[in-house]
Design a protein around this motif. Structure first.
Motif: not given
Length: 373
Positions: A259-270
C-alpha cells in the motif's frame, strides 16, 4: 454537473461499463463518533496528540478548520484549538469495512477494494438484475447507513477515473453521476488538484506552466507533458480527456501486496515519517492478512516533492508471516534511509517475493489515498 437520477442511460452505449466508486465519509473519525456519542458534532482527529503525532484522519467538523490527514498534530491543534484526539482502533475500522464489503458483494462479485473505506464496483451485470448503476449506488448507500450507521458517498460513471472523481463531487453523503458523453466536458472544468496523484507540488508546477484546469491540461500535447512530468504524463493526457481503460479487478495473480499513501502536505521530519510509517504498517498488514500472502521481501518506497522515487528493500531467508516481523523490517528500512534529502509526498510498503504455492488469486491491489500495489 451531472445530477443523480434513477435512469438507465448510464449503461446505454454499447460496450460501456457501469462503474461505481464508493467512498466512506471521514471513515476512521466517523467510526469514532458513531461509537462514542460524546464525540458527535465535534472536531475529531484520529492519531497521536503529542509533538511526534500525525493526524491519520479528521472529522468533517475538524476539516472546516483546515485539519487534514498526514498533518502534524501540533499544526492541527494550532488550527483547531478544540480538536479532540483519539487513538486509532483498527479492529473497529476493519469490522466496519467487512460489513461494507458484504454489502458490495450482495450486488456484484466485481469489487476492487482500494482501502478499508473505498472500493470500485463493476455493476455492468449486477446480481439482483437491477440494471441501473445509479439505483444500485443509492441502494448501497442506504444499506451502509442502515447496517453500520455510517454514511458513504458514491460516484457513478463509465470508467474508474470518472467514477472516483464523481464520488468526491458531492461529499459528504452524496452521489454524482457522469454519463457517457459527459466525461471530457466534466473533467475540463475541474481544477487540476482534483486529479488523483496531483498533489500540492505538482499543482504548483502546473500553475507555473499555465495549467490550472482540465481544459488547460487537455490543451497540452503528450510531448510537452512528458518533458515536464515524465512517466506521469501518459496518465495526465488520458485523464484530461476522461479516458480510463482499466478494468475493475476483483482477482488477479499477485506479485506483491502493499500500500501507499499520498499526503495532503509534504512530510519532512523524522518524527512525522515514523508515525506515518506506523499507520501504513497497519493498513498494509491488514491487506496481507486478508490476501493470506507470504513473502520474503519488504520494500519501502517514498516519492519526493520533485516526483523522484526512492526504494529500500530487505529480503529474509524465511517467510515473513507475522505483523511484528513485517513492522520491524519496515522500521529498519526507514531508519536506514533517514535523514531524507528533501520532503516526501508519498510513502508505501510492499511485501513481495511471494509464496507461489499458495492460491495467488486474491483481492485486487488498492490505489488511491492508501492504495494496494
Amino acid at each position: 454537473m451531472a445530477e443523480a437520477e434513477d435512469k438507465d442511460e448510464e449503461d446505454g452505449a454499447a460496450g460501456l461499463r457501469k462503474i461505481i466508486h464508493v467512498d466512506m465519509d471521514a471513515f476512521f473519525a466517523s467510526v469514532e463518533q458513531r461509537d462514542n456519542p460524546e464525540l458527535r458534532g465535534k472536531p475529531v482527529a484520529v492519531g497521536g496528540s503529542g509533538g511526534r503525532g500525525v493526524v491519520a484522519a479528521a472529522s468533517y467538523e475538524a476539516r472546516k478548520f483546515g485539519v487534514r490527514s498526514a498533518m502534524p498534530s501540533v499544526t492541527a491543534k494550532r488550527l483547531c484549538p478544540d480538536l479532540i484526539f483519539v487513538r486509532h482502533r483498527f479492529d473497529a475500522y476493519k469490522e466496519a469495512s467487512r460489513q461494507i464489503r458484504r454489502i458490495f458483494e450482495h450486488h456484484t462479485p466485481h469489487v476492487e477494494p482500494l482501502s478499508l473505506d473505498e472500493a470500485f464496483l463493476d455493476v455492468t451485470e449486477d446480481r439482483l438484475g437491477i440494471g441501473s448503476a445509479t439505483r444500485i449506488a443509492e441502494l448501497i448507500r442506504q444499506e451502509i447507513r442502515a447496517k453500520t450507521k455510517l454514511t458513504a458517498s458514491a460516484g457513478v460513471s463509465y470508467n474508474k477515473f470518472l467514477a472516483k472523481i464523481a464520488s468526491d463531487q458531492n461529499k459528504p453523503d452524496g452521489i454524482c453521476v457522469i454519463r457517457p458523453g459527459q466525461g471530457a466536458d466534466f473533467v475540463a472544468g475541474l481544477p487540476v488538484r482534483r486529479f488523483h496523484g496531483v498533489g500540492p507540488k505538482a499543482e504548483e508546477k502546473m500553475k507555473r506552466l499555465g495549467i490550472e484546469t482540465g481544459a488547460d491540461l487537455a490543451a497540452k500535447d503528450i510531448d510537452f507533458l512528458r518533458s515536464n512530468f515524465g512517466s506521469f504524463a501518459d496518465y495526465l493526457y488520458r485523464a484530461a480527456r476522461g479516458i480510463d481503460l482499466r478494468p475493475v479487478r476483483a482477482h488477479r495473480v499477485r506479485k506483491s501486496v502493499g500500500g501507499e499513501r499520498t499526503f495532503s502536505e509534504d512530510i519532512s521530519s523524522g518524527a512525522a515519517l515514523r508515525d506515518t510509517l506506523e499507520n501504513t504498517i497497519e493498513y498494509v498488514w491488514d491487506s496481507i492478512e486478508r490476501s493470506k500472502a507470504r513473502g520474503r521481501t519488504v520494500t519501502l518506497k517514498v516519492k519526493f516533492t520533485d516526483f523522484q522515487n526512492m526504494t529500500r528493500s530487505k529480503s529474509t531467508s524465511d517467510w515473513i508471516e507475522s505483523k511484528s516481523e513485517f513492522a520491524e523490517i519496515s522500521r529498519a528500512l526507514l531508519e536506514e534511509a533517514l535523514p531524507l534529502p528533501m520532503p516526501i509526498r508519498l510513502m508505501g510498503l510492499t511485501l513481495s517475493n511471494l509464496d507461489q504455492g499458495e492460491d495467488a488469486k486474491t483481492e485486487a491491489p488498492k490505489d488511491g489515498q492508501l492504495s494496494l500495489l
